[in-house]
Design a protein around this motif. Structure first.
Motif, mmCIF file in Angstrom:
data_model
loop_
_atom_site.group_PDB
_atom_site.id
_atom_site.type_symbol
_atom_site.label_atom_id
_atom_site.label_comp_id
_atom_site.label_asym_id
_atom_site.label_seq_id
_atom_site.Cartn_x
_atom_site.Cartn_y
_atom_site.Cartn_z
ATOM 1 N N GLY A 1 -17.285 3.405 12.435
ATOM 2 C CA GLY A 1 -16.416 4.203 11.573
ATOM 3 C C GLY A 1 -15.349 3.357 10.895
ATOM 4 N N ILE A 2 -14.775 2.398 11.627
ATOM 5 C CA ILE A 2 -13.762 1.523 11.037
ATOM 6 C C ILE A 2 -14.372 0.663 9.941
ATOM 7 C CG2 ILE A 2 -12.232 -0.430 11.522
ATOM 8 C CD1 ILE A 2 -11.675 0.783 14.232
ATOM 9 N N LEU A 3 -15.591 0.175 10.135
ATOM 10 C CA LEU A 3 -16.254 -0.631 9.102
ATOM 11 C C LEU A 3 -16.477 0.177 7.829
ATOM 12 C CD1 LEU A 3 -18.893 -2.596 11.231
ATOM 13 C CD2 LEU A 3 -16.726 -3.428 10.321
ATOM 14 N N VAL A 4 -16.882 1.434 7.970
ATOM 15 C CA VAL A 4 -17.048 2.295 6.790
ATOM 16 C C VAL A 4 -15.708 2.556 6.125
ATOM 17 C CG1 VAL A 4 -17.753 4.602 6.035
ATOM 18 C CG2 VAL A 4 -19.161 3.348 7.666
ATOM 19 N N LEU A 5 -14.676 2.769 6.921
ATOM 20 C CA LEU A 5 -13.347 3.026 6.372
ATOM 21 C C LEU A 5 -12.830 1.822 5.599
ATOM 22 C CD1 LEU A 5 -11.240 5.300 6.412
ATOM 23 C CD2 LEU A 5 -10.212 4.223 8.393
ATOM 24 N N ILE A 6 -13.100 0.612 6.089
ATOM 25 C CA ILE A 6 -12.680 -0.604 5.387
ATOM 26 C C ILE A 6 -13.458 -0.765 4.090
ATOM 27 C CG2 ILE A 6 -12.605 -3.124 5.528
ATOM 28 C CD1 ILE A 6 -12.194 -2.849 8.526
ATOM 29 N N SER A 7 -14.736 -0.466 4.120
ATOM 30 C CA SER A 7 -15.588 -0.726 2.955
ATOM 31 C C SER A 7 -15.232 0.151 1.764
ATOM 32 C CB SER A 7 -17.056 -0.513 3.338
ATOM 33 O OG SER A 7 -17.431 -1.390 4.374
ATOM 34 N N TRP A 8 -14.785 1.377 2.005
ATOM 35 C CA TRP A 8 -14.363 2.265 0.904
ATOM 36 C C TRP A 8 -12.854 2.509 0.991
ATOM 37 C CZ3 TRP A 8 -19.295 2.498 2.794
ATOM 38 C CH2 TRP A 8 -20.315 2.490 1.853
ATOM 39 N N TYR A 9 -12.123 1.432 1.169
ATOM 40 C CA TYR A 9 -10.686 1.550 1.393
ATOM 41 C C TYR A 9 -9.929 1.920 0.128
ATOM 42 C CZ TYR A 9 -6.043 0.436 3.101
ATOM 43 O OH TYR A 9 -4.735 0.520 3.459
ATOM 44 N N GLN A 10 -10.531 1.831 -1.059
ATOM 45 C CA GLN A 10 -9.806 2.185 -2.280
ATOM 46 C C GLN A 10 -9.381 3.644 -2.277
ATOM 47 O OE1 GLN A 10 -13.038 1.478 -2.122
ATOM 48 N NE2 GLN A 10 -14.281 2.696 -3.511
ATOM 49 N N CYS A 11 -10.003 4.456 -1.429
ATOM 50 C CA CYS A 11 -9.618 5.876 -1.358
ATOM 51 C C CYS A 11 -8.244 6.063 -0.741
ATOM 52 C CB CYS A 11 -10.647 6.647 -0.538
ATOM 53 S SG CYS A 11 -12.342 6.502 -1.146
ATOM 54 N N TYR A 12 -7.775 5.085 0.052
ATOM 55 C CA TYR A 12 -6.507 5.229 0.773
ATOM 56 C C TYR A 12 -5.537 4.096 0.465
ATOM 57 C CZ TYR A 12 -10.208 7.592 3.307
ATOM 58 O OH TYR A 12 -11.300 8.328 3.619
ATOM 59 N N ASN A 13 -5.899 3.182 -0.395
ATOM 60 C CA ASN A 13 -5.116 1.961 -0.586
ATOM 61 C C ASN A 13 -3.749 2.229 -1.173
ATOM 62 O OD1 ASN A 13 -4.625 -0.880 -0.798
ATOM 63 N ND2 ASN A 13 -5.225 -0.808 -2.927
ATOM 64 N N PHE A 14 -3.594 3.266 -1.995
ATOM 65 C CA PHE A 14 -2.379 3.436 -2.766
ATOM 66 C C PHE A 14 -1.260 4.128 -1.988
ATOM 67 C CE2 PHE A 14 -5.829 3.253 -5.891
ATOM 68 C CZ PHE A 14 -5.422 2.148 -6.595
ATOM 69 N N TYR A 15 -1.549 4.669 -0.834
ATOM 70 C CA TYR A 15 -0.487 5.338 -0.092
ATOM 71 C C TYR A 15 -0.446 4.957 1.382
ATOM 72 C CZ TYR A 15 -4.105 8.489 1.666
ATOM 73 O OH TYR A 15 -5.226 8.995 2.249
#
Length: 605
Positions: free
Chosen positions: A239-253
């Motif tokens: 789950g952490i690997l998936v979260l890192i790979s699409w991190y642009q969804c959370y990067n701004f906040y």
């Protein structure tokens, strides 16, 4: 002393009461001190001013609203929301969805429903947050249900739709976490709840408020399970690997990319999958074993036993190597024989075709690692020799690629990005002739153009699904063009770079048109703005500000050449610190000069 007047407040009682202040002292907020004496019912202030000393009646405390009525209201609201969601039009009629989506994923309603245009989305309102909390008494125990603290509950139909979107459109971009096609979503939800929740969160990009809430709960889950309860599981690592790979969804906040990567590396160590199976004699029980368990805890496994564990370990190596190439200060995982054994085992098992791409991506990073580890200083190597080594390595790597990767746009984009990163070091080298430097830099410029062409080959409807590292590679290429456009070196023709097809203005203009076309295509025939199209429009606007930065720098350069005074930038907007974060993360040698001047555009976000 006898009071001179009656009390004007009929509810007051004459005299003082124990631990109560009189009316006069309460009104002026003064301390009420009784007159000394066992039978005194007057305070010192009223006695001195000859006033009636009365005690106000106690104010009755109002209890809260009836909780049973409140629960009934929430239950009724949930039932209304569920009925509205299930009665919405199917997915093939929803804007911003690809036309082929109806055949490849389930027909379920969109994520968010807005009842009133003037009211916020129901998922982001305080009532919805209260309604999404699980009712008391439903969870049996923490061990029996590991998802009880996920307060946001989506209808099952929407969860199926989002999970289907992830498997269909997103999973192929990250081959290190595989969800078998024969496994049902119910099985994944039961056996790997955190991975299931992460897949839903990254696929929920069409509704930013819900995605933000899901992301915050994922971070809370990681902190609770890993730091508070010391949980070690492959579910958490995947789950952490998936979260890192699409991190642009959370990067701004919520900038937690590096923390997540460190947690993934530590979890791989704690799981014991970072080392081979132990075949020799075990050390004696004593201080060594106790110290190891004190640091890492008791290992869950000893070596990789399944293909999922091998893919997860290679995924940690891949992400750390990617960041090492972009950030410079981040150290990649050390290459070991165990990693090579994992690669060979995946190829021998031949379970999925994506395993070939996963292995080749890891071997690509092993090859380019020698150019980034600093073991051989570039200042001591002639540029012609260095450039020839880089080109020969990449030519040999492309020649040895399996046939299944021929024509893969995303794989070629990764290869080009790392070739650019390897040639980029030549900018800071002063060894060798000007001709050798110019030849190597022109090769780097050509590879940048090839990377931009690869990126624009992505279908517009798939841009919303590509992972974070592809956007990082694109940003890296833009920065390299910017630096080459103002590089002052012997033999380097700036006029050619600024007027070629790969010039900074031509590149930005082409990408702006591509992103705006993607935005229009996502809007569909209705041309109604959506969160996905808004992201593309925002990226296009940032590129326009890049063009303004370029024009201002060219203008300042022309004014400094025409003037006999030292170079002074005139009539430019002040520095905007918000722009510095646009290129945040790259090392100082790559982006510091660019971001410092980029602030002259005065852009406001």
């Amino acid at each position: 002393m006898t009071p001179t007047a009656a009390s004007p407040y009929p509810t007051d009682t004459l005299g003082l009461r124990t631990n109560r202040a009189c009316r006069n002292c309460v009104q002026i907020k003064a301390k009420c001190v009784p007159v000394p004496g066992s039978n005194s019912f007057t305070c010192q202030r009223c006695h001195r001013l000859d006033k009636v000393c009365t005690t106000p009646a106690p104010v009755p405390r109002h209890r809260g609203r009836n909780k049973s009525n409140r629960v009934a209201q929430l239950e009724e609201r949930i039932n209304n929301l569920t009925s509205l969601l299930t009665s919405t039009k199917p997915a093939d009629e929803v804007p911003n969805q690809p036309s082929s989506h109806a055949q490849q994923s389930m027909l379920t309603p969109p994520v968010s429903i807005i009842h009133d245009p003037d009211q916020p989305s129901c998922q982001s309102s305080s009532h919805a947050k209260s309604a999404c909390r699980p009712p008391p008494g439903n969870s049996a125990s923490n061990d029996a249900d590991k998802t009880t603290h996920f307060r946001t509950r989506l209808p099952p139909a929407i969860e199926e739709r989002l999970f289907s979107d992830f498997r269909t459109y997103m999973n192929g971009y990250f081959p290190y976490v595989i969800i078998p096609p024969q496994v049902s979503s119910a099985s994944v939800r039961e056996e790997k709840p955190f991975l299931f929740r992460t897949c839903i969160a990254v696929a929920c990009h069409v509704d930013p408020p819900v995605q933000r809430q899901l992301g915050e709960e994922l971070f809370r889950h990681i902190g609770e399970r890993m730091l508070l309860k010391a949980e070690k599981s492959l579910d958490l690592l995947q789950g952490i690997l998936v979260l890192i790979s699409w991190y642009q969804c959370y990067n701004f906040y919520n900038p937690q990319w590096m923390n997540l990567l460190h947690l993934a590396s530590a979890l791989a160590i704690d799981l014991g999958i970072n080392r081979p199976n132990h075949s020799g004699p075990w050390p004696p029980v004593g201080m060594v074993v106790d110290t190891n368990q004190l640091i890492h805890g008791k290992s869950v496994n000893h070596g990789c036993k399944t293909s999922d564990e091998r893919r997860a370990l290679l995924g940690v190596y891949y992400l750390t190597a990617e960041l090492a190439a972009c950030f410079r200060r981040v150290d990649s995982m050390q290459w070991t024989h165990h990693l090579e054994d994992c690669c060979n085992a995946l190829l021998a098992a031949d379970e999925y075709t994506s395993d070939i791409e996963a292995v080749q991506m890891v071997r690509l990073h092993r090859m380019v690692g020698r150019y980034h580890d600093g073991s051989v200083p570039l200042e001591n190597v002639p540029i012609s020799t260095y450039a020839r080594c880089v080109q020969d390595d990449f030519q040999r790597f492309r020649k040895d690629l399996p046939a299944s990767l021929d024509g893969s746009t995303r794989f070629e984009l990764h290869v080009l990005s790392h070739e650019i990163s390897s040639l980029e070091h030549i900018m800071s080298s002063g060894v060798d002739t000007a001709l050798a430097r110019a030849g190597a830099l022109y090769t780097c410029l050509k590879r940048v153009g090839n990377l931009i062409d690869c990126f624009t080959k992505f279908p517009a409807t798939r841009l919303q699904y590509i992972p974070f590292m592809i956007w990082i590679h694109l940003l890296h290429a833009i920065i390299v063009i910017a630096k080459l456009s103002f590089l002052e070196a012997e033999g380097w023709d700036l006029q050619y770079v600024r007027t070629s097809e790969t010039s900074f203005p031509a590149t930005c203009t082409g990408l702006i048109a591509y992103l705006e076309a993607a935005s229009r295509q996502c809007q569909g025939e209705s041309q109604v703005p959506s969160p996905v199209s808004a992201r593309f429009n925002m990226s296009a606007e940032k590129l326009r500000q890049c063009l303004k930065w370029y024009e201002n720098k060219i203008q300042a350069e022309a004014e400094s050449m025409a003037s006999t005074e030292p170079c002074v930038v005139r009539n430019l907007p002040p520095f905007d610190p918000a722009l510095e974060g646009f290129f945040e993360g790259f090392d100082d040698g790559l982006w510091a000069d660019f971001t410092g001047d980029f602030g002259n555009t005065g852009m406001q976000f």
